[in-house]
Design a protein around this motif. Structure first.
Motif, PDB file in Angstrom:
ATOM      1  N   ARG A   2       0.828  -1.193   0.000  1.00  0.00           N
ATOM      2  CA  ARG A   2       0.000   0.000   0.000  1.00  0.00           C
ATOM      3  C   ARG A   2       0.871   1.255   0.000  1.00  0.00           C
ATOM      4  NH1 ARG A   2      -2.791   1.908   5.339  1.00  0.00           N
ATOM      5  NH2 ARG A   2      -0.576   1.906   5.725  1.00  0.00           N
ATOM      6  N   ASP A   3       1.962   1.233   0.773  1.00  0.00           N
ATOM      7  CA  ASP A   3       2.845   2.384   0.854  1.00  0.00           C
ATOM      8  C   ASP A   3       3.515   2.671  -0.485  1.00  0.00           C
ATOM      9  OD1 ASP A   3       2.193   2.678   3.500  1.00  0.00           O
ATOM     10  OD2 ASP A   3       3.982   1.656   4.244  1.00  0.00           O
ATOM     11  N   ILE A   4       3.842   1.638  -1.224  1.00  0.00           N
ATOM     12  CA  ILE A   4       4.459   1.818  -2.542  1.00  0.00           C
ATOM     13  C   ILE A   4       3.476   2.491  -3.489  1.00  0.00           C
ATOM     14  CG2 ILE A   4       5.377   0.608  -4.563  1.00  0.00           C
ATOM     15  CD1 ILE A   4       6.464  -1.494  -2.600  1.00  0.00           C
ATOM     16  N   VAL A   5       2.226   2.059  -3.461  1.00  0.00           N
ATOM     17  CA  VAL A   5       1.205   2.651  -4.325  1.00  0.00           C
ATOM     18  C   VAL A   5       0.998   4.114  -3.965  1.00  0.00           C
ATOM     19  CG1 VAL A   5      -1.243   2.555  -4.955  1.00  0.00           C
ATOM     20  CG2 VAL A   5       0.068   0.450  -4.759  1.00  0.00           C
ATOM     21  N   PHE A   6       0.907   4.416  -2.657  1.00  0.00           N
ATOM     22  CA  PHE A   6       0.734   5.810  -2.235  1.00  0.00           C
ATOM     23  C   PHE A   6       1.936   6.662  -2.628  1.00  0.00           C
ATOM     24  CE2 PHE A   6      -2.371   4.593   1.334  1.00  0.00           C
ATOM     25  CZ  PHE A   6      -3.464   4.847   0.515  1.00  0.00           C
ATOM     26  N   ALA A   7       3.135   6.118  -2.513  1.00  0.00           N
ATOM     27  CA  ALA A   7       4.332   6.876  -2.884  1.00  0.00           C
ATOM     28  C   ALA A   7       4.336   7.185  -4.374  1.00  0.00           C
ATOM     29  CB  ALA A   7       5.585   6.099  -2.499  1.00  0.00           C
ATOM     30  N   GLY A  11       4.117  10.911  -5.826  1.00  0.00           N
ATOM     31  CA  GLY A  11       5.182  11.358  -6.715  1.00  0.00           C
ATOM     32  C   GLY A  11       4.641  11.877  -8.034  1.00  0.00           C
ATOM     33  N   ASN A  12       3.656  11.172  -8.580  1.00  0.00           N
ATOM     34  CA  ASN A  12       3.031  11.633  -9.821  1.00  0.00           C
ATOM     35  C   ASN A  12       2.287  12.945  -9.607  1.00  0.00           C
ATOM     36  OD1 ASN A  12       3.911   9.599 -11.513  1.00  0.00           O
ATOM     37  ND2 ASN A  12       2.177   8.282 -11.051  1.00  0.00           N
ATOM     38  N   ALA A  13       1.592  13.062  -8.488  1.00  0.00           N
ATOM     39  CA  ALA A  13       0.876  14.306  -8.184  1.00  0.00           C
ATOM     40  C   ALA A  13       1.856  15.462  -8.038  1.00  0.00           C
ATOM     41  CB  ALA A  13       0.059  14.140  -6.905  1.00  0.00           C
ATOM     42  N   ILE A  47       4.764  12.417   1.113  1.00  0.00           N
ATOM     43  CA  ILE A  47       5.882  11.501   0.881  1.00  0.00           C
ATOM     44  C   ILE A  47       6.756  11.400   2.127  1.00  0.00           C
ATOM     45  CG2 ILE A  47       8.009  11.170  -0.443  1.00  0.00           C
ATOM     46  CD1 ILE A  47       6.497  12.338  -2.856  1.00  0.00           C
ATOM     47  N   MET A  48       7.016  12.536   2.777  1.00  0.00           N
ATOM     48  CA  MET A  48       7.828  12.509   4.002  1.00  0.00           C
ATOM     49  C   MET A  48       7.125  11.725   5.111  1.00  0.00           C
ATOM     50  SD  MET A  48       9.712  16.199   4.289  1.00  0.00           S
ATOM     51  CE  MET A  48       8.298  17.216   3.917  1.00  0.00           C
ATOM     52  N   LEU A  49       5.806  11.872   5.226  1.00  0.00           N
ATOM     53  CA  LEU A  49       5.073  11.113   6.235  1.00  0.00           C
ATOM     54  C   LEU A  49       5.131   9.611   5.949  1.00  0.00           C
ATOM     55  CD1 LEU A  49       1.951  13.392   6.794  1.00  0.00           C
ATOM     56  CD2 LEU A  49       3.867  12.998   8.356  1.00  0.00           C
ATOM     57  N   LEU A  50       5.048   9.247   4.679  1.00  0.00           N
ATOM     58  CA  LEU A  50       5.183   7.828   4.328  1.00  0.00           C
ATOM     59  C   LEU A  50       6.571   7.301   4.687  1.00  0.00           C
ATOM     60  CD1 LEU A  50       3.442   7.502   0.853  1.00  0.00           C
ATOM     61  CD2 LEU A  50       2.790   6.373   2.969  1.00  0.00           C
ATOM     62  N   LEU A  51       7.602   8.098   4.428  1.00  0.00           N
ATOM     63  CA  LEU A  51       8.963   7.675   4.769  1.00  0.00           C
ATOM     64  C   LEU A  51       9.149   7.535   6.275  1.00  0.00           C
ATOM     65  CD1 LEU A  51      11.057   9.772   2.248  1.00  0.00           C
ATOM     66  CD2 LEU A  51      10.792   7.289   2.284  1.00  0.00           C
TER      67      LEU A  51
END
Length: 79
Positions: A2-7, A11-13, A47-51
């Motif tokens: 799920r995290d990969i999909v959100f990243a 990134g695209n956004a 992205i930072m929150l996901l990391l």
């Protein structure tokens, strides 16, 4: 997974909002502030929150397994 999909989505956004913001700025549109500053900033924060979440999960997993290869300790030898 799920995290990969959100990243990828974030990134695209980030990239698309920068490109459309630059185009809006060149055209003299009033929405360039949103597209060039606000939306990329929100995507970068996401992205930072996901990391940070990924790092927290990794640290907690390493604390549960102290004999991990990442901690620099030798693996336990079978007897």
């Amino acid at each position: 997974m799920r995290d990969i999909v959100f990243a990828v989505i974030l990134g695209n956004a980030f990239g698309m909002s920068l490109m459309s913001g630059a185009q809006a700025f060149d055209e003299g549109s009033d929405s360039w502030i949103l597209q060039l500053i606000v939306f990329p900033l929100v995507a970068a924060i996401g992205i930072m929150l996901l990391l940070l979440e990924h790092r927290k999960k990794r640290v907690s997993a390493e604390s549960r397994h102290p004999n991990s290869h990442d901690t620099g300790q030798e693996p336990e030898q079978p007897r």
